[in-house]
Design an enzyme around this catalytic site. Structure first.
Site, PDB file in Angstrom:
ATOM      1  CE  LYS A   1     -46.052  46.510 -30.377  1.00 20.88           C
ATOM      2  NZ  LYS A   1     -46.655  46.680 -31.703  1.00 20.88           N
TER       3      LYS A   1
HETATM    4  O1  G3P Z   1     -45.967  44.189 -35.008  1.00 23.83           O
HETATM    5  C1  G3P Z   1     -44.779  44.660 -35.542  1.00 23.83           C
HETATM    6  C2  G3P Z   1     -44.920  44.818 -36.994  1.00 23.83           C
HETATM    7  O2  G3P Z   1     -45.857  45.795 -37.273  1.00 23.83           O
HETATM    8  C3  G3P Z   1     -43.682  45.112 -37.733  1.00 23.83           C
HETATM    9  O3  G3P Z   1     -43.899  44.642 -38.999  1.00 23.83           O
HETATM   10  O4  G3P Z   1     -43.605  44.474 -41.405  1.00 23.83           O
HETATM   11  O5  G3P Z   1     -43.101  46.643 -40.203  1.00 23.83           O
HETATM   12  O6  G3P Z   1     -41.609  44.663 -39.931  1.00 23.83           O
HETATM   13  P1  G3P Z   1     -43.004  45.141 -40.203  1.00 23.83           P
END
Ligand code: G3P
Length: 223
Positions: A83
């Site tokens: 990633k």
């Molecule tokens: O996969 C990306 C994700 O983990 C981000 O999520 O909720 O931190 O915006 P969030």
């Protein structure tokens, strides 16, 4: 639509895997940091459970360092996906690794032109962050629509992995637009099979069945 879990918590991964519908896993430095475990050990544990793609993010920000950091991660298991951030160096590292046959997930994608370039660089996955766009008062789902159209226009094979999913409605919308993959926190995976009318209906069926069994002098349902 493929379903990945977005976590580095091994218990959540095992529980989602046991549901029989899990296609892969995404992690990021914030999720790993929350667990307080060794990154490589945890990736090994995850790959022992899940045979689909498991995304492991590098924390270097320059091309050479990103490629170097990817090396030991790739050795952990065949299903590791590297990633990388959607920056210029990330794009260059994507091209280098993809040309060598390494699968790459380009993360932190917030606009369609990032997605266009990473597809040209051979990315296996692109991760548009829906929830974080919603958070700033814009429409994250519009980005999924734009990516779907652009990729279909030119036949790009990069898979759209909708990330930063916050609630079940995001999943319904992603499925209707045609996102290839969604990566979802465990809590939202659990919500996917929930409906109060299912619970209410099941309770009524079981109560009616119990009445019949009691009338016949037999064991009640659910025991
Ligand atoms: O996969 C990306 C994700 O983990 C981000 O999520 O909720 O931190 O915006 P969030």
């Amino acid at each position: 639509m493929q379903l990945y879990i977005d976590t580095a918590n091994i218990d959540e991964i095992r529980q989602a895997h046991d549901m029989g519908v899990l296609d892969g896993v995404t992690t990021n430095p914030s999720l790993v940091s929350k667990e307080g475990v060794d990154f490589h050990d945890r990736l090994q544990e995850i790959c022992d459970v899940v045979k689909g793609p498991v995304s492991a993010e590098v924390v270097s920000t320059e091309h050479d360092a990103m490629v170097e950091e990817a090396e030991p991660l790739i050795q952990i298991a065949d299903n590791i996906v590297i990633k990388l951030p959607s920056t210029v160096d990330g794009l260059k590292a994507c091209k280098t690794l993809s040309d060598r046959g390494v699968k790459v997930n380009m993360t932190l994608c917030f606009q369609p032109l990032q997605a266009l370039l990473v597809a040209k660089a051979g990315a296996f996955l692109v991760s548009p962050f829906i929830g974080r766009i919603d958070d700033i008062g814009s429409d994250g789902m519009e980005l999924i629509q734009q990516l779907r159209q652009i990729y279909d226009n030119y036949g790009f094979e990069t898979k759209i992995l909708a990330a930063s999913i916050r609630h079940p409605l995001h999943l319904v919308q992603c499925a209707m637009i045609g996102a290839d993959v969604v990566t979802v926190p465990f809590k939202v995976i659990q919500q996917m099979m929930q409906h109060p009318l299912t619970d209410k209906g099941l309770a009524a069926f079981l109560a009616d069945w119990d009445k019949l069994q009691k009338a016949k002098g037999k064991q009640p349902a659910g025991v």
